[in-house]
Write a protein that holds these residues in place. Structure first.
Motif, PDB file in Angstrom:
ATOM      1  N   TYR A 440       0.830  -1.199   0.000  1.00 65.18           N
ATOM      2  CA  TYR A 440       0.000   0.000   0.000  1.00 65.18           C
ATOM      3  C   TYR A 440       0.869   1.256   0.000  1.00 65.18           C
ATOM      4  O   TYR A 440       1.887   1.329   0.699  1.00 65.18           O
ATOM      5  N   TYR A 441       0.424   2.239  -0.766  1.00 64.58           N
ATOM      6  CA  TYR A 441       1.155   3.491  -0.915  1.00 64.58           C
ATOM      7  C   TYR A 441       0.188   4.663  -0.799  1.00 64.58           C
ATOM      8  O   TYR A 441      -1.019   4.502  -0.972  1.00 64.58           O
ATOM      9  N   LEU A 442       0.736   5.839  -0.510  1.00 62.50           N
ATOM     10  CA  LEU A 442      -0.074   7.043  -0.386  1.00 62.50           C
ATOM     11  C   LEU A 442       0.423   8.108  -1.350  1.00 62.50           C
ATOM     12  O   LEU A 442       1.606   8.454  -1.354  1.00 62.50           O
ATOM     13  N   SER A 443      -0.483   8.612  -2.168  1.00 65.72           N
ATOM     14  CA  SER A 443      -0.175   9.756  -3.023  1.00 65.72           C
ATOM     15  C   SER A 443      -0.423  11.022  -2.206  1.00 65.72           C
ATOM     16  O   SER A 443      -1.514  11.223  -1.686  1.00 65.72           O
ATOM     17  N   TYR A 444       0.586  11.870  -2.093  1.00 67.01           N
ATOM     18  CA  TYR A 444       0.479  13.048  -1.235  1.00 67.01           C
ATOM     19  C   TYR A 444       0.265  14.302  -2.083  1.00 67.01           C
ATOM     20  O   TYR A 444       0.396  14.285  -3.305  1.00 67.01           O
ATOM     21  N   VAL A 445      -0.070  15.409  -1.424  1.00 64.10           N
ATOM     22  CA  VAL A 445      -0.370  16.652  -2.145  1.00 64.10           C
ATOM     23  C   VAL A 445       0.870  17.289  -2.765  1.00 64.10           C
ATOM     24  O   VAL A 445       0.757  18.238  -3.533  1.00 64.10           O
ATOM     25  N   ASP A 446       2.063  16.769  -2.469  1.00 60.45           N
ATOM     26  CA  ASP A 446       3.276  17.284  -3.105  1.00 60.45           C
ATOM     27  C   ASP A 446       3.537  16.611  -4.444  1.00 60.45           C
ATOM     28  O   ASP A 446       4.559  16.869  -5.088  1.00 60.45           O
ATOM     29  N   GLY A 447       2.609  15.733  -4.869  1.00 65.76           N
ATOM     30  CA  GLY A 447       2.750  15.058  -6.157  1.00 65.76           C
ATOM     31  C   GLY A 447       3.603  13.813  -6.118  1.00 65.76           C
ATOM     32  O   GLY A 447       3.784  13.148  -7.144  1.00 65.76           O
ATOM     33  N   LYS A 448       4.104  13.440  -4.937  1.00 71.81           N
ATOM     34  CA  LYS A 448       4.939  12.248  -4.810  1.00 71.81           C
ATOM     35  C   LYS A 448       4.151  11.109  -4.152  1.00 71.81           C
ATOM     36  O   LYS A 448       3.125  11.339  -3.514  1.00 71.81           O
ATOM     37  N   ILE A 449       4.647   9.888  -4.303  1.00 80.10           N
ATOM     38  CA  ILE A 449       3.988   8.702  -3.765  1.00 80.10           C
ATOM     39  C   ILE A 449       4.920   8.041  -2.755  1.00 80.10           C
ATOM     40  O   ILE A 449       6.112   7.835  -3.029  1.00 80.10           O
ATOM     41  N   TYR A 450       4.363   7.702  -1.572  1.00 79.45           N
ATOM     42  CA  TYR A 450       5.155   7.198  -0.459  1.00 79.45           C
ATOM     43  C   TYR A 450       4.667   5.827  -0.010  1.00 79.45           C
ATOM     44  O   TYR A 450       3.466   5.530  -0.070  1.00 79.45           O
ATOM     45  N   PHE A 451       5.615   5.015   0.460  1.00 73.58           N
ATOM     46  CA  PHE A 451       5.243   3.715   1.004  1.00 73.58           C
ATOM     47  C   PHE A 451       4.410   3.899   2.270  1.00 73.58           C
ATOM     48  O   PHE A 451       4.741   4.702   3.139  1.00 73.58           O
ATOM     49  N   LEU A 452       3.327   3.120   2.384  1.00 74.01           N
ATOM     50  CA  LEU A 452       2.433   3.201   3.543  1.00 74.01           C
ATOM     51  C   LEU A 452       2.523   1.963   4.408  1.00 74.01           C
ATOM     52  O   LEU A 452       2.843   2.043   5.588  1.00 74.01           O
ATOM     53  N   THR A 456      -3.276  -3.908   5.425  1.00 70.90           N
ATOM     54  CA  THR A 456      -4.169  -2.992   6.136  1.00 70.90           C
ATOM     55  C   THR A 456      -4.182  -3.220   7.647  1.00 70.90           C
ATOM     56  O   THR A 456      -4.745  -2.413   8.379  1.00 70.90           O
ATOM     57  N   ALA A 457      -3.572  -4.322   8.114  1.00 70.29           N
ATOM     58  CA  ALA A 457      -3.491  -4.566   9.555  1.00 70.29           C
ATOM     59  C   ALA A 457      -2.311  -3.840  10.200  1.00 70.29           C
ATOM     60  O   ALA A 457      -2.190  -3.812  11.426  1.00 70.29           O
ATOM     61  N   ALA A 458      -1.463  -3.221   9.386  1.00 68.36           N
ATOM     62  CA  ALA A 458      -0.288  -2.525   9.893  1.00 68.36           C
ATOM     63  C   ALA A 458      -0.686  -1.353  10.780  1.00 68.36           C
ATOM     64  O   ALA A 458      -1.714  -0.702  10.557  1.00 68.36           O
ATOM     65  N   LYS A 459       0.142  -1.070  11.774  1.00 69.92           N
ATOM     66  CA  LYS A 459      -0.162  -0.013  12.737  1.00 69.92           C
ATOM     67  C   LYS A 459      -0.306   1.340  12.056  1.00 69.92           C
ATOM     68  O   LYS A 459      -1.170   2.147  12.420  1.00 69.92           O
ATOM     69  N   PHE A 466      -7.293   4.969   8.295  1.00 71.41           N
ATOM     70  CA  PHE A 466      -7.646   4.803   6.899  1.00 71.41           C
ATOM     71  C   PHE A 466      -8.779   3.797   6.761  1.00 71.41           C
ATOM     72  O   PHE A 466      -8.868   2.823   7.514  1.00 71.41           O
ATOM     73  N   ASP A 467      -9.637   4.011   5.786  1.00 73.55           N
ATOM     74  CA  ASP A 467     -10.771   3.135   5.528  1.00 73.55           C
ATOM     75  C   ASP A 467     -10.480   2.329   4.266  1.00 73.55           C
ATOM     76  O   ASP A 467     -10.288   2.898   3.182  1.00 73.55           O
ATOM     77  N   GLU A 468     -10.475   1.010   4.412  1.00 77.36           N
ATOM     78  CA  GLU A 468     -10.077   0.143   3.310  1.00 77.36           C
ATOM     79  C   GLU A 468     -10.994   0.283   2.091  1.00 77.36           C
ATOM     80  O   GLU A 468     -10.578   0.025   0.956  1.00 77.36           O
ATOM     81  N   LYS A 469     -12.238   0.712   2.307  1.00 83.58           N
ATOM     82  CA  LYS A 469     -13.155   0.790   1.159  1.00 83.58           C
ATOM     83  C   LYS A 469     -12.774   1.875   0.160  1.00 83.58           C
ATOM     84  O   LYS A 469     -13.229   1.869  -0.982  1.00 83.58           O
ATOM     85  N   PHE A 470     -11.916   2.800   0.586  1.00 81.78           N
ATOM     86  CA  PHE A 470     -11.505   3.864  -0.326  1.00 81.78           C
ATOM     87  C   PHE A 470     -10.184   3.563  -1.028  1.00 81.78           C
ATOM     88  O   PHE A 470      -9.690   4.387  -1.812  1.00 81.78           O
ATOM     89  N   VAL A 471      -9.595   2.418  -0.751  1.00 76.54           N
ATOM     90  CA  VAL A 471      -8.345   2.044  -1.409  1.00 76.54           C
ATOM     91  C   VAL A 471      -8.619   1.723  -2.880  1.00 76.54           C
ATOM     92  O   VAL A 471      -9.613   1.080  -3.211  1.00 76.54           O
ATOM     93  N   ILE A 472      -7.747   2.183  -3.766  1.00 76.07           N
ATOM     94  CA  ILE A 472      -7.862   1.824  -5.176  1.00 76.07           C
ATOM     95  C   ILE A 472      -6.653   0.985  -5.586  1.00 76.07           C
ATOM     96  O   ILE A 472      -5.586   1.064  -4.965  1.00 76.07           O
ATOM     97  N   ARG A 473      -6.823   0.185  -6.607  1.00 75.43           N
ATOM     98  CA  ARG A 473      -5.702  -0.572  -7.167  1.00 75.43           C
ATOM     99  C   ARG A 473      -4.929   0.328  -8.111  1.00 75.43           C
ATOM    100  O   ARG A 473      -5.500   1.188  -8.791  1.00 75.43           O
ATOM    101  N   SER A 474      -3.625   0.140  -8.154  1.00 75.23           N
ATOM    102  CA  SER A 474      -2.824   0.923  -9.086  1.00 75.23           C
ATOM    103  C   SER A 474      -3.300   0.655 -10.507  1.00 75.23           C
ATOM    104  O   SER A 474      -3.727  -0.450 -10.847  1.00 75.23           O
ATOM    105  N   SER A 475      -3.257   1.676 -11.313  1.00 68.82           N
ATOM    106  CA  SER A 475      -3.738   1.564 -12.684  1.00 68.82           C
ATOM    107  C   SER A 475      -2.575   1.332 -13.637  1.00 68.82           C
ATOM    108  O   SER A 475      -1.537   2.000 -13.529  1.00 68.82           O
ATOM    109  N   PRO A 476      -2.699   0.403 -14.576  1.00 69.43           N
ATOM    110  CA  PRO A 476      -1.628   0.197 -15.556  1.00 69.43           C
ATOM    111  C   PRO A 476      -1.451   1.398 -16.474  1.00 69.43           C
ATOM    112  O   PRO A 476      -0.464   1.514 -17.180  1.00 69.43           O
ATOM    113  N   TYR A 477      -2.401   2.320 -16.457  1.00 73.44           N
ATOM    114  CA  TYR A 477      -2.353   3.499 -17.305  1.00 73.44           C
ATOM    115  C   TYR A 477      -1.620   4.659 -16.644  1.00 73.44           C
ATOM    116  O   TYR A 477      -1.342   5.665 -17.285  1.00 73.44           O
ATOM    117  N   LEU A 478      -1.343   4.567 -15.341  1.00 74.25           N
ATOM    118  CA  LEU A 478      -0.729   5.663 -14.607  1.00 74.25           C
ATOM    119  C   LEU A 478       0.623   5.251 -14.056  1.00 74.25           C
ATOM    120  O   LEU A 478       0.839   4.080 -13.704  1.00 74.25           O
TER     121      LEU A 478
END
Length: 510
Positions: A440-452, A456-459, A466-478
């Protein structure tokens, strides 16, 4: 304020320019006869590394490569644009930028160059004061007043002298900042980096006195009329105007501790800005406006270029994420500008679609309309991604509009996967599950992506609520380029608490 570096060391600044691949349609465009590149309108020197390139391409150009290296190492092919922002290499002295073009027949031209002198002073001068040199404060939100010498590129601010956790700011002379927890003397550290890659750190202190008898910041309050408020670190109460906003932060009322208070108790607090939709959760549309937005952290909206971008990010069921808010609530948010602007060098993008005015002239499109032909695809997408005509809603005249044909014949079938990697982006605040490694990774407002987290059981996933229902899968187009050596911090008030974004595109906690 939530990102932590795994190892100490010099922060490196990298600029990645990602490749765009064409699709099936052809757009007739008239390009300049003599290929060339100019840096800052052929200026002899510049005091900063960020420059603007004006590029003339030969007839039949499909894509271009730009590099600071004559061998074009790590330079990727991108769609041709007449005007493009660029960053020179670190260090004062003569700088050369190289450009070459790939034509529609697959051939590659020679390289074209321009040079400019980067003129930066060798030493950094800088200072900071908190609240105009005030000695005490009863608000955890303070204002940093900053001065620095020419050539400074980035500003880093932290409550930690080691800068283990910090925020990065664009150049500014004032920054709103949140002091660390608890009462007592608080020190804020500010670090500057210049165009030579040098660093300088300064600091200032202030005594924070927490007012007695008040509930701590971060508390949820319920009024006698059942209205819900968030008591911020700024000492103000912030209302939740819409149930969907509350549930973007909390799955259920039973998940959080809410203090019921009387009307008299509420009157002791000043009412602040309403709480915004949590970043990375719902898509937003306002009642009388067709534009689609992704909610970003800090009360910011990320305008999606079209339904194609919504599909690429959230899948075929993207409409299930869509929440409609009243037009009045639009005033709560700021909107991220995806356009390109540089008044100093005459770069104009009136409609904010990502195409400068000169490029729009080349294609015959209007700089006052992001979608000239009204087919649902932005001009930027049509000329830079799909190569459909931005002047004809049915480019191939088969009776099917360009938007529908791309969605039905290409996106939904997975016909093409390598498109648009510098056009479509993950919104800030979005949690992404990598389809390749399951992490799992987080896209931040600085335009960069960080390891999360690994799961989902991680502290870090749990403490940031975080709510798992809002997680998206990475897109092969991005593009999913992870910032190496960095990760998301546990218990970050910039992730699990409402925030605002500053004009410098940084967050501070309410």
């Amino acid at each position: 304020m939530y990102i932590q570096q795994k190892k100490q060391g010099i922060v490196s600044v990298m600029v990645a320019f990602l490749c765009i691949f064409s699709m099936v349609f052809f757009v007739h465009t008239v390009f300049a006869v003599s290929p060339s590149v100019e840096i800052n309108s052929a200026a002899p020197s510049t005091p900063q590394r960020e420059v603007v390139l004006t590029i003339d391409a030969p007839a039949g150009t499909k894509e271009m490569q730009i590099s600071n290296d004559s061998e074009f190492d790590d330079a990727l092919w991108v769609a041709y644009r007449k005007v493009k922002g660029w960053v020179l290499t670190l260090g004062r002295g003569n700088k050369v930028v190289y450009v070459r073009f790939r034509l529609k027949d697959g051939s590659v031209t020679q390289s074209y160059t321009d040079a400019i002198v980067l003129n930066v002073q060798s030493n950094i001068g800088a200072s900071v004061d908190i609240n105009m040199d005030a000695t005490t404060t009863t608000s955890r939100i303070v204002t940093l007043h900053i001065e620095y010498s020419p050539g400074v590129e980035q500003i880093f601010v932290s409550n930690d002298s080691n800068f283990g956790v910090f925020e990065t700011f664009q150049l500014t002379d004032t920054i709103q900042w949140t002091l660390g927890g608890g009462s007592g003397r608080k020190t804020v550290y500010v670090q500057f980096m210049d165009a030579n890659g040098n660093y300088k750190t300064v600091n200032d202190s202030i005594l924070y006195n927490e007012l007695p008898g008040k509930l701590p910041g971060g508390t949820l309050l319920r009024s006698s009329t059942s209205a819900i408020y968030y008591l911020g670190l700024d000492g103000k109460i912030h209302p939740y105007l819409h149930a969907s906003v509350f549930h973007s932060w909390f799955a259920d009322f039973r998940d959080v501790d809410i203090h019921t208070v009387s009307a008299v108790s509420l009157q002791q607090y000043q009412v602040g800005k309403p709480v915004c939709m949590r970043g990375g959760t719902w898509l937003i549309q306002f009642q009388n406006f067709p534009q689609l937005y992704a909610a970003e952290s800090g009360c910011r909206l990320f305008p999606l270029r079209s339904e194609v971008e919504a599909y690429l990010l959230y899948g075929k069921d993207w409409k299930k994420r869509l929440i409609t808010l009243s037009d009045l609530e639009s005033g709560v948010y700021t909107t991220y500008d995806r356009g390109i602007h540089d008044s100093e060098h005459g770069v104009i993008d009136m409609d904010g679609d990502g195409l400068d005015k000169e490029t729009e002239v080349l294609y015959g499109t209007k700089d006052s309309l992001p979608d000239t032909d009204g087919d649902g695809l932005s001009d930027f997408e049509e000329v830079g991604v799909w190569f459909t005509s931005p002047l004809d809603s049915d480019t191939d005249d088969n009776g099917v509009g360009d938007l529908k044909q791309i969605l039905d014949d290409y996106i939904s079938t997975g016909h093409q996967t390598d498109v648009a990697k510098d056009v479509y982006n993950y919104p800030g605040g979005q949690i992404i599950k990598n389809r390749e490694n399951g992490k799992y990774y987080l896209s931040y407002v600085d335009g960069k992506i960080y390891f999360l987290a690994n799961n989902t059981a991680a502290k870090v996933f749990q403490t940031n609520m975080f709510d798992e229902k809002f997680v998206i899968r990475s897109s092969p187009y991005l593009s999913l380029i992870i910032r190496s050596g960095w990760h998301v911090q546990e218990n970050s008030n910039l992730l699990f608490a409402p925030t605002l974004i500053t004009r410098q595109h940084n967050l501070y906690a309410l």
